[in-house]
Design a protein around this motif. Sequence first.
Motif, PDB file in Angstrom:
ATOM      1  N   ALA A 114       0.779  -1.247   0.000  1.00  0.00           N
ATOM      2  CA  ALA A 114       0.000   0.000   0.000  1.00  0.00           C
ATOM      3  C   ALA A 114       0.814   1.304   0.000  1.00  0.00           C
ATOM      4  O   ALA A 114       0.355   2.293  -0.553  1.00  0.00           O
ATOM      5  N   GLY A 120      -3.878   3.121   2.609  1.00  0.00           N
ATOM      6  CA  GLY A 120      -3.339   3.618   3.877  1.00  0.00           C
ATOM      7  C   GLY A 120      -4.414   3.853   4.923  1.00  0.00           C
ATOM      8  O   GLY A 120      -4.124   4.349   6.020  1.00  0.00           O
ATOM      9  N   LEU A 123     -14.077   7.351  -3.673  1.00  0.00           N
ATOM     10  CA  LEU A 123     -15.081   6.533  -2.987  1.00  0.00           C
ATOM     11  C   LEU A 123     -16.288   6.306  -3.887  1.00  0.00           C
ATOM     12  O   LEU A 123     -16.850   5.212  -3.926  1.00  0.00           O
ATOM     13  N   ARG A 132     -18.342   1.148  10.649  1.00  0.00           N
ATOM     14  CA  ARG A 132     -17.006   0.545  10.718  1.00  0.00           C
ATOM     15  C   ARG A 132     -15.964   1.656  10.710  1.00  0.00           C
ATOM     16  O   ARG A 132     -15.748   2.307   9.693  1.00  0.00           O
ATOM     17  N   ARG A 170      -7.702  -4.576   9.380  1.00  0.00           N
ATOM     18  CA  ARG A 170      -8.486  -5.717   9.831  1.00  0.00           C
ATOM     19  C   ARG A 170      -8.698  -5.694  11.349  1.00  0.00           C
ATOM     20  O   ARG A 170      -9.782  -5.995  11.846  1.00  0.00           O
ATOM     21  N   GLY A 192      -7.873   2.110   6.996  1.00  0.00           N
ATOM     22  CA  GLY A 192      -8.581   0.867   7.320  1.00  0.00           C
ATOM     23  C   GLY A 192      -7.619  -0.216   7.779  1.00  0.00           C
ATOM     24  O   GLY A 192      -6.418  -0.195   7.452  1.00  0.00           O
ATOM     25  N   LEU A 227     -12.895   3.540  10.121  1.00  0.00           N
ATOM     26  CA  LEU A 227     -11.716   3.370   9.266  1.00  0.00           C
ATOM     27  C   LEU A 227     -10.758   4.523   9.538  1.00  0.00           C
ATOM     28  O   LEU A 227     -11.116   5.687   9.371  1.00  0.00           O
TER      29      LEU A 227
HETATM   30  N1  COA Z   1     -11.172   2.743   1.725  1.00  0.00           N
HETATM   31  C1  COA Z   1     -12.481   2.623   1.477  1.00  0.00           C
HETATM   32  N2  COA Z   1     -13.251   1.647   1.990  1.00  0.00           N
HETATM   33  C2  COA Z   1     -12.658   0.760   2.783  1.00  0.00           C
HETATM   34  C3  COA Z   1     -11.295   0.827   3.105  1.00  0.00           C
HETATM   35  C4  COA Z   1     -10.548   1.862   2.538  1.00  0.00           C
HETATM   36  N3  COA Z   1      -9.237   1.987   2.764  1.00  0.00           N
HETATM   37  N4  COA Z   1     -10.980  -0.183   3.918  1.00  0.00           N
HETATM   38  C5  COA Z   1     -12.114  -0.887   4.120  1.00  0.00           C
HETATM   39  N5  COA Z   1     -13.125  -0.309   3.429  1.00  0.00           N
HETATM   40  C6  COA Z   1     -14.488  -0.773   3.375  1.00  0.00           C
HETATM   41  C7  COA Z   1     -14.559  -1.979   2.440  1.00  0.00           C
HETATM   42  O1  COA Z   1     -14.816  -1.580   1.105  1.00  0.00           O
HETATM   43  C8  COA Z   1     -15.661  -2.795   3.017  1.00  0.00           C
HETATM   44  O2  COA Z   1     -16.859  -2.289   2.519  1.00  0.00           O
HETATM   45  P1  COA Z   1     -17.971  -3.298   1.929  1.00  0.00           P
HETATM   46  O3  COA Z   1     -18.367  -4.134   3.116  1.00  0.00           O
HETATM   47  O4  COA Z   1     -19.029  -2.366   1.442  1.00  0.00           O
HETATM   48  O5  COA Z   1     -17.285  -4.087   0.865  1.00  0.00           O
HETATM   49  C9  COA Z   1     -15.605  -2.472   4.516  1.00  0.00           C
HETATM   50  O6  COA Z   1     -14.889  -1.241   4.639  1.00  0.00           O
HETATM   51  C10 COA Z   1     -14.900  -3.517   5.316  1.00  0.00           C
HETATM   52  O7  COA Z   1     -13.671  -3.770   4.695  1.00  0.00           O
HETATM   53  P2  COA Z   1     -12.994  -5.174   4.656  1.00  0.00           P
HETATM   54  O8  COA Z   1     -12.404  -5.403   3.304  1.00  0.00           O
HETATM   55  O9  COA Z   1     -13.930  -6.215   5.195  1.00  0.00           O
HETATM   56  O10 COA Z   1     -11.862  -5.001   5.690  1.00  0.00           O
HETATM   57  P3  COA Z   1     -10.697  -5.990   5.833  1.00  0.00           P
HETATM   58  O11 COA Z   1     -10.489  -6.148   7.271  1.00  0.00           O
HETATM   59  O12 COA Z   1     -10.897  -7.218   5.046  1.00  0.00           O
HETATM   60  O13 COA Z   1      -9.528  -5.189   5.125  1.00  0.00           O
HETATM   61  C11 COA Z   1      -7.766  -3.760   4.650  1.00  0.00           C
HETATM   62  C12 COA Z   1      -8.555  -4.466   5.758  1.00  0.00           C
HETATM   63  C13 COA Z   1      -6.496  -3.159   5.257  1.00  0.00           C
HETATM   64  C14 COA Z   1      -7.373  -4.763   3.571  1.00  0.00           C
HETATM   65  C15 COA Z   1      -8.639  -2.649   4.024  1.00  0.00           C
HETATM   66  O14 COA Z   1      -8.988  -1.717   5.021  1.00  0.00           O
HETATM   67  C16 COA Z   1      -7.978  -1.991   2.830  1.00  0.00           C
HETATM   68  O15 COA Z   1      -8.070  -2.505   1.718  1.00  0.00           O
HETATM   69  N6  COA Z   1      -7.288  -0.827   3.051  1.00  0.00           N
HETATM   70  C17 COA Z   1      -6.585  -0.180   1.986  1.00  0.00           C
HETATM   71  C18 COA Z   1      -5.258  -0.876   1.685  1.00  0.00           C
HETATM   72  C19 COA Z   1      -4.250  -0.664   2.785  1.00  0.00           C
HETATM   73  O16 COA Z   1      -4.072   0.425   3.305  1.00  0.00           O
HETATM   74  N7  COA Z   1      -3.517  -1.750   3.122  1.00  0.00           N
HETATM   75  C20 COA Z   1      -2.503  -1.724   4.158  1.00  0.00           C
HETATM   76  C21 COA Z   1      -2.948  -2.454   5.386  1.00  0.00           C
HETATM   77  S1  COA Z   1      -1.854  -2.261   6.748  1.00  0.00           S
END
Ligand code: COA
Length: 367
Positions: A213, A246, A238, A300, A250, A248, A302
């Motif tokens: 990311a 960067g 969005l 949720r 888990r 959100g 974020l």
């Molecule tokens: N921007 C916009 N929406 C986001 C988001 C983001 N950065 N992160 C999560 N969401 C939304 C998802 O679209 C999902 O919506 P939906 O239910 O309508 O599909 C909801 O929030 C839940 O997300 P989910 O994918 O279930 O969370 P996760 O726990 O599986 O994923 C990440 C965690 C980190 C993968 C996710 O937040 C993400 O993709 N972030 C951006 C990439 C990033 O920064 N990665 C580095 C991680 S340290």
Amino acid sequence: MTMDGLEGVVVADTQLSDVDGERGRLVVRGHDVEALALAHDFEAACALLWTGSLPDPAAHAQLRAALGRARVRAFERLLRLGDALDAGDGMEALRAALAHLRASDIPAGELHAELTAAVAVFAASWARRRRGAPPLAPDPKLGHAADYLRMASSQGSDLARSRALDAYLVTVADHGMNASTFTARVVASTESDPVSAVVAALGALKGPRHGGAPGPVLAMLDEIGSPERAAAWIAAELSAGRRIMGMGHRVYRVRDPRAAVLERATERLRASGLRSDRLDLARAVERVAVASLGEKRPERRLAANVEFYTAVILDAIGLPQELFSPTFAVARVAGWLAHVDEQMRGGRLIRPSSRYVGPQPETPAAA
Ligand code: COA
């Protein structure tokens, strides 16, 4: 019942690190990540992860020297890596290069230093190759962060930037049961070898939902350009259904504590005289992104994750964007190796189940 993405599933007891997602706290072997990262170098974090305690000065010097010698050996291996470092992507280059190592050729006591050194030397050499420059030989007298920076950055290294890189490496060295660590543990649980575990973990780290990311975060900051453009840019992303890089996580439901450490370390770097215009922009974009995501998904929370400020600090240190993910691996390999040890010491084969939802054969099963 299936556990989508294994969210909330506990797969191991670990002494290595604890991620408290509700309170935004990361504890590494009894130390808060802030205290660790702002006061100790990468060697100290390795010792902590690999032995359970921070090293005394003699143990620290020994590990620093062992890593230095291992970097020299990794450099000598460059000639035997075939075309591994020709890959256009740094993580693909690293994966191919590391796959050349054979655990059976490395004495067990040197495996940690050997693999940790190899990631740094291969990543730095790949970066120089991309710039059309020959690889720079390691200086075994330097600390790991300073030497990596010297080899990888076209601006060389200095004390303030090396210290900032140390803070980054310590901050991200380990982080609970993240996807790449889980991958390493799955491989270790089969009684495969540490090189295989690290190569597999690297493949998991490469993806943009994990360690891939920070490059896109920097690209986002550059596209936004100035704080007043942030709201419109984020709204457009969005509404196009794209995620804001960067943001959100888990596990964290609040701001990732590592984002705060990296923000402080960038601030410290700036106080030493280095310019980082992107720090102010990043803070402004973070505020807008949190507010926009909060409106879109009030259920949720974020917030900024580690990658948001990884982009800012690694850029300020003088590492090019294409080295952001490989530099994450330079740090995280320490955590992977600690987890591989822990898994091999007593963990069972990791072998979950799946629920079959495919078609059944037409002939009924024999009674
Ligand atoms: N921007 C916009 N929406 C986001 C988001 C983001 N950065 N992160 C999560 N969401 C939304 C998802 O679209 C999902 O919506 P939906 O239910 O309508 O599909 C909801 O929030 C839940 O997300 P989910 O994918 O279930 O969370 P996760 O726990 O599986 O994923 C990440 C965690 C980190 C993968 C996710 O937040 C993400 O993709 N972030 C951006 C990439 C990033 O920064 N990665 C580095 C991680 S340290």
